[in-house]
Every structure is written in structure tokens, then in C-alpha cells.
Scaffold this motif. Sequence first.
Motif, PDB file in Angstrom:
ATOM      1  N   ASN A  27     -53.537  51.932 -82.664  1.00 53.84           N
ATOM      2  CA  ASN A  27     -53.555  53.110 -83.894  1.00 53.84           C
ATOM      3  C   ASN A  27     -52.912  52.131 -85.164  1.00 53.84           C
ATOM      4  N   SER A  28     -52.083  51.440 -84.954  1.00 52.47           N
ATOM      5  CA  SER A  28     -51.887  50.809 -86.330  1.00 52.47           C
ATOM      6  C   SER A  28     -52.991  50.073 -87.020  1.00 52.47           C
ATOM      7  N   LYS A  29     -53.792  49.380 -86.350  1.00 54.46           N
ATOM      8  CA  LYS A  29     -54.860  48.634 -86.659  1.00 54.46           C
ATOM      9  C   LYS A  29     -55.966  49.839 -87.431  1.00 54.46           C
ATOM     10  N   ASP A  30     -56.147  51.124 -86.617  1.00 57.35           N
ATOM     11  CA  ASP A  30     -56.899  51.981 -86.936  1.00 57.35           C
ATOM     12  C   ASP A  30     -56.662  52.636 -88.111  1.00 57.35           C
ATOM     13  N   GLN A  31     -55.260  52.737 -88.352  1.00 63.62           N
ATOM     14  CA  GLN A  31     -54.804  53.738 -89.375  1.00 63.62           C
ATOM     15  C   GLN A  31     -54.310  52.988 -90.522  1.00 63.62           C
ATOM     16  N   GLY A  32     -53.788  51.535 -90.417  1.00 61.20           N
ATOM     17  CA  GLY A  32     -53.428  50.812 -91.258  1.00 61.20           C
ATOM     18  C   GLY A  32     -51.871  50.527 -91.057  1.00 61.20           C
ATOM     19  N   ALA A  33     -51.558  49.460 -91.235  1.00 62.41           N
ATOM     20  CA  ALA A  33     -49.797  49.291 -90.968  1.00 62.41           C
ATOM     21  C   ALA A  33     -49.055  49.867 -91.613  1.00 62.41           C
ATOM     22  N   ASP A  34     -49.233  50.572 -92.841  1.00 65.67           N
ATOM     23  CA  ASP A  34     -48.097  51.378 -93.353  1.00 65.67           C
ATOM     24  C   ASP A  34     -48.062  52.760 -92.976  1.00 65.67           C
ATOM     25  N   THR A  35     -48.941  53.454 -92.041  1.00 66.54           N
ATOM     26  CA  THR A  35     -48.940  54.581 -91.733  1.00 66.54           C
ATOM     27  C   THR A  35     -48.135  54.678 -90.156  1.00 66.54           C
ATOM     28  N   THR A  36     -47.083  55.696 -90.251  1.00 67.64           N
ATOM     29  CA  THR A  36     -46.021  55.646 -89.020  1.00 67.64           C
ATOM     30  C   THR A  36     -46.554  56.971 -88.419  1.00 67.64           C
ATOM     31  N   LEU A  37     -45.962  57.223 -87.395  1.00 69.78           N
ATOM     32  CA  LEU A  37     -46.032  58.483 -86.697  1.00 69.78           C
ATOM     33  C   LEU A  37     -45.353  59.464 -87.416  1.00 69.78           C
ATOM     34  N   GLU A  38     -44.185  59.185 -87.809  1.00 69.90           N
ATOM     35  CA  GLU A  38     -43.231  60.231 -88.648  1.00 69.90           C
ATOM     36  C   GLU A  38     -44.011  60.566 -90.060  1.00 69.90           C
ATOM     37  N   ASN A  39     -44.940  59.847 -90.608  1.00 72.89           N
ATOM     38  CA  ASN A  39     -45.468  60.260 -91.604  1.00 72.89           C
ATOM     39  C   ASN A  39     -46.736  61.167 -91.375  1.00 72.89           C
ATOM     40  N   THR A  40     -47.351  60.867 -90.309  1.00 71.94           N
ATOM     41  CA  THR A  40     -48.501  61.633 -89.995  1.00 71.94           C
ATOM     42  C   THR A  40     -48.382  63.011 -89.554  1.00 71.94           C
ATOM     43  N   ASP A  41     -47.031  63.087 -88.708  1.00 73.48           N
ATOM     44  CA  ASP A  41     -46.720  64.319 -88.051  1.00 73.48           C
ATOM     45  C   ASP A  41     -45.802  65.335 -89.035  1.00 73.48           C
ATOM     46  N   GLU A  42     -45.764  65.075 -90.159  1.00 73.61           N
ATOM     47  CA  GLU A  42     -44.865  65.641 -90.995  1.00 73.61           C
ATOM     48  C   GLU A  42     -45.745  66.862 -91.634  1.00 73.61           C
ATOM     49  N   VAL A  43     -44.870  67.943 -91.390  1.00 78.07           N
ATOM     50  CA  VAL A  43     -45.608  69.193 -91.934  1.00 78.07           C
ATOM     51  C   VAL A  43     -45.308  69.439 -93.503  1.00 78.07           C
ATOM     52  N   GLN A  44     -46.546  69.434 -94.145  1.00 77.45           N
ATOM     53  CA  GLN A  44     -46.294  69.543 -95.716  1.00 77.45           C
ATOM     54  C   GLN A  44     -46.045  70.998 -96.051  1.00 77.45           C
ATOM     55  N   ASP A  45     -45.116  71.101 -96.740  1.00 80.24           N
ATOM     56  CA  ASP A  45     -44.635  72.497 -97.338  1.00 80.24           C
ATOM     57  C   ASP A  45     -44.906  72.626 -98.966  1.00 80.24           C
ATOM     58  N   ASP A  46     -45.740  73.210 -99.609  1.00 76.29           N
ATOM     59  CA  ASP A  46     -45.958  73.388-100.902  1.00 76.29           C
ATOM     60  C   ASP A  46     -45.125  74.465-101.564  1.00 76.29           C
ATOM     61  N   ARG A  47     -44.301  75.041-100.911  1.00 79.26           N
ATOM     62  CA  ARG A  47     -43.340  76.132-101.651  1.00 79.26           C
ATOM     63  C   ARG A  47     -42.699  75.475-102.752  1.00 79.26           C
TER      64      ARG A  47
END
Length: 56
Positions: A27-47
Amino acid sequence: MDELNAWTAFFTTGNVLDYLRYKSIQNSKDQGADTTLENTDEVQDDRADNKGAKYR
């Protein structure tokens, strides 16, 4: 440990932890080394204000 060695370790042992290590490397090879599970699962809140629900 590289992807091939991780796969070989899993294939040899059948250990779940070895498989998770292999998938983590893959997964780190496919997504890039700086992308972590925490960053990809974070819900974006634009309020503008993040106060959430107000109870009356």
C-alpha cells in the motif's frame, strides 16, 4: 524489508502479521510513502465553525 521478501515470509509462514506487513509495504508503494492510513481515513469537514450539533 521489500515487497518480495515480505510476500515470501507470508507465503512460508502463513502468519497474519506477515501478511499485514506485506500489505502495508504494498500500500505504501502504491500510494506513496508519505500517505498514512490516518490521513486517508480522515473525514473532511468544510464548515466554517466546527461546533457540531447544538442541543436545546
